[in-house]
Design an enzyme around this catalytic site. Structure first.
Site, PDB file in Angstrom:
ATOM      1  N   GLY A  76       0.784  -1.322  -0.124  1.00 13.37           N
ATOM      2  CA  GLY A  76      -0.170  -0.124   0.068  1.00 13.37           C
ATOM      3  C   GLY A  76       0.851   1.275   0.057  1.00 13.37           C
ATOM      4  CB  THR A  77       3.936   1.899   1.809  1.00 15.23           C
ATOM      5  OG1 THR A  77       3.343   1.746   3.146  1.00 15.23           O
ATOM      6  CG2 THR A  77       4.879   3.131   1.987  1.00 15.23           C
ATOM      7  CG  ASN A 158      -4.828   3.843   9.591  1.00 13.79           C
ATOM      8  OD1 ASN A 158      -5.195   5.055   9.191  1.00 13.79           O
ATOM      9  ND2 ASN A 158      -4.081   3.644  10.400  1.00 13.79           N
ATOM     10  CD  GLN A 186      -7.368  -0.424   7.358  1.00  6.53           C
ATOM     11  OE1 GLN A 186      -8.059  -1.294   7.482  1.00  6.53           O
ATOM     12  NE2 GLN A 186      -6.149  -0.615   7.986  1.00  6.53           N
ATOM     13  N   GLY A 207      -2.494  -5.911  -0.031  1.00  9.05           N
ATOM     14  CA  GLY A 207      -2.926  -7.343  -0.091  1.00  9.05           C
ATOM     15  C   GLY A 207      -3.401  -7.890   1.521  1.00  9.05           C
ATOM     16  CG  HIS A 208      -0.501  -6.656   5.006  1.00  9.52           C
ATOM     17  ND1 HIS A 208      -0.775  -6.295   6.344  1.00  9.52           N
ATOM     18  CD2 HIS A 208      -0.312  -5.393   4.497  1.00  9.52           C
ATOM     19  CE1 HIS A 208      -0.185  -5.047   6.269  1.00  9.52           C
ATOM     20  NE2 HIS A 208       0.043  -4.545   5.197  1.00  9.52           N
ATOM     21  CB  THR A 244      10.675 -10.219 -11.809  1.00  9.97           C
ATOM     22  OG1 THR A 244      11.902 -10.046 -12.551  1.00  9.97           O
ATOM     23  CG2 THR A 244       9.904 -11.623 -12.022  1.00  9.97           C
ATOM     24  CB  CYS A 332       4.883   4.897  25.679  1.00  9.76           C
ATOM     25  SG  CYS A 332       3.375   5.532  26.178  1.00  9.76           S
TER      26      CYS A 332
END
Ligand SMILES: *Cc1c(COP(=O)(O)O)cnc(C)c1O
Length: 393
Positions: A76-77, A158, A186, A207-208, A244, A332
Site C-alpha cells: 500500500g505504501t 485505519n 482499509q 493485500g495484507h 519481476t 510510548c
C-alpha cells in the site's frame, strides 16, 4: 513448524489480516511447480503470465474497474507514493498538495517530507477534522487552487474506521482540474466500490489488509490519467512498474479480491453485528469509556474506544495475557509520549487519547470471542485505574 501463540483472540485486523486458507491454496503452485517468469517466451513462463492476467481481472472486478487500470505493486505504501509522486512529475509547475491531518503514515510522511526535505518547494494543506473525525467540506472547497497538483484523501481511517466522502471530493477535484488519489487500503473488501462511476484518478490497496499476504498491493490508475512510473526498469506492468512480478502474491491478491467480492455483503453484516455487540458491551460495562470516531460513518469492523485515566500500552499488555490482540493509539514504545496524530487532530483530551484501544474485527472472529473480550476488559481497566494517580473513581 512452531506455533506462535496458544490461543489468540485476534482483533487487530486493521494492522494485518490472516491469509485466507483458500488464498494459500491458490498461490501455492506459484511457489512450487509454476516458478516461471511471466515475461518469458516459453509456455512454462506464459502460463504464469496467464495467472497474473487473471488476477488483474479479479482485482479490477472488485473495484468496478478495467484490468488495464490495475498495476501491481509491493504494498500500500508503494501505491500511495507512486500516485502522489506521479502527479507532481506530471505537473512540475504545480507545487500544492491537499491532504488531511489523519492520513496513514504512508501518505503523511511523504507529504511531510515533500515540505521539509525539499526546503518548502511544496505547500501542503492538511484538512482539519472535527471531534468525530469528519472533514469540513467548505475548508476542502477553499483549499483547491490552480496550483494544486493532487488531492490525497484516505477512503477510511485505519485508527477510527471513519469514512470520508471521497466520491464527492473526487468530483469537486475533477471540476477544478485537480487529480484525486485515495488511500483505500482499509476500504477495499469492506465497502462497495465502483470506480467506473467515480472521478477518482488513483486508488491504493494492499493485500495484507484483506486476507492476502504481506508485500503485495495494487494501484488503480484511471484510464486516460497520465502516470509517471515510480520504479523504472523492465517493461513489466505495461511499463508502469519495473521489477519481476511477485507472482504468487499477485495470484493471492486476485483470489482474496474474488473472495471479498463473493462474501462482502453477507460477511460485512455479520462482522458489523459482532463489532456493535463489542462496542455496546464495552461502553456499557467500563465506566469512563467513550467511542472515538463517528457513530455511523464508519467501517463495519472497527471500533476505537478511550478508557480514561489509563495508559493504552499497559492495557494492551494486560489484554495480551489473555491472548487478546488489539492496538493502542499511544506509542510510548516508539519513544514518543504523544498520542496518535489522528486522535490529536480530533481533539480527544490527552487523558482519553492515551488510553485508546482499537479493536478491528474480521470474518474470522466469533461471537464467543466478543463475549470473552467484553467479560475480561472491565477488570483489566479497573485494576490499572487503581494504580493510576489520576483516577478518582
Ligand atoms: C496498512 C495501511 C497502509 C500501508 O499498507 P502497506 O501494504 O503495509 O504498505 C496504508 N494506508 C492505510 C490506511 C493502511 O491501513
Amino acid at each position: 513448524m512452531t506455533t506462535v501463540c496458544e490461543k489468540v483472540v485476534y482483533m487487530d485486523n486493521n494492522a494485518t489480516t490472516r491469509v485466507a486458507p483458500e488464498v494459500i491454496e491458490t498461490m501455492m503452485p506459484y511457489l512450487t511447480d509454476a516458478y516461471g517468469n511471466p515475461s518469458s517466451m516459453h509456455t512454462f513462463g506464459g502460463q504464469v503470465g496467464d495467472a497474473v492476467r487473471k488476477s488483474r481481472q479479479k482485482v479490477a472486478t472488485l473495484l468496478g474497474a478495467e484490468p488495464e487500470e490495475i498495476t501491481f505493486t509491493s504494498c500500500g505504501t508503494e501505491s500511495d507514493s507512486s500516485a502522489i509522486l506521479s502527479a507532481l512529475r506530471t505537473y512540475p509547475e504545480k507545487r500544492h498538495v491537499v491532504t488531511t491531518r489523519v492520513e496513514h503514515p504512508a501518505v503523511k510522511s511523504l507529504c511531510d517530507n515533500l515540505e521539509t526535505v525539499t526546503g518548502h518547494k511544496y505547500k501542503i494543506t492538511r484538512l482539519k477534522v472535527d471531534s468525530e473525525g469528519m472533514l469540513d467540506m467548505s475548508e476542502y472547497e477553499g483549499a483547491l487552487t490552480d496550483d494544486t497538483a493532487i488531492v490525497s484523501v484516505m477512503w477510511a481511517n485505519n485508527e477510527t474506521g471513519v469514512i470520508f466522502p471521497v466520491e464527492k471530493m473526487a468530483r469537486m477535484a475533477r471540476q477544478q482540474g485537480v487529480l484525486f488519489h485515495t488511500d483505500a487500503v482499509q476500504a477495499v473488501g469492506k465497502l462497495d466500490i465502483n470506480l467506473k462511476e467515480l472521478d477518482i484518478d488513483f486508488l491504493s490497496l494492499s493485500g495484507h489488509k484483506l486476507h492476502a499476504p504481506k508485500g503485495v498491493g495494487a494501484l488503480y490508475i484511471k484510464r486516460g490519467t497520465l502516470f509517471v512510473p515510480f520504479l523504472t526498469g523492465g517493461h513489466q506492468e505495461s511499463g508502469r512498474r519495473g521489477g519481476t512480478e511477485n507472482v504468487a502474491s499477485i495470484v493471492a491478491l486476485g483470489r482474496a479480491c474474488e473472495l471479498a467480492g463473493e462474501k462482502m455483503a453477507e460477511e460485512n453484516g455479520r462482522v458489523k453485528m459482532l463489532r456493535d455487540k463489542l462496542e455496546e458491551g464495552l461502553l456499557a460495562n467500563v465506566p469512563k469509556s467513550m467511542l472515538n470516531g463517528h457513530k455511523t460513518h464508519r467501517l463495519p469492523n472497527t471500533v476505537n474506544i478511550s478508557f480514561e485515566y489509563v495508559e493504552g500500552e499497559a492495557i494492551l499488555l494486560h489484554m495480551n495475557r489473555h491472548g487478546i490482540c488489539a492496538s493502542s493509539g499511544s506509542a510510548c514504545t516508539s519513544g514518543s509520549l504523544e498520542p496518535s496524530h489522528v486522535l490529536r487532530a480530533m481533539g480527544v483530551p490527552f487523558t482519553a487519547a492515551h488510553g485508546s484501544i482499537r479493536f478491528s474485527l474480521s470474518i474470522y472472529n466469533t461471537e464467543e470471542e466478543v463475549d470473552f473480550v467484553v467479560e475480561k476488559m472491565p477488570a483489566i481497566i479497573a485494576s490499572l485505574r487503581q494504580m493510576s494517580p489520576f483516577w478518582k473513581g
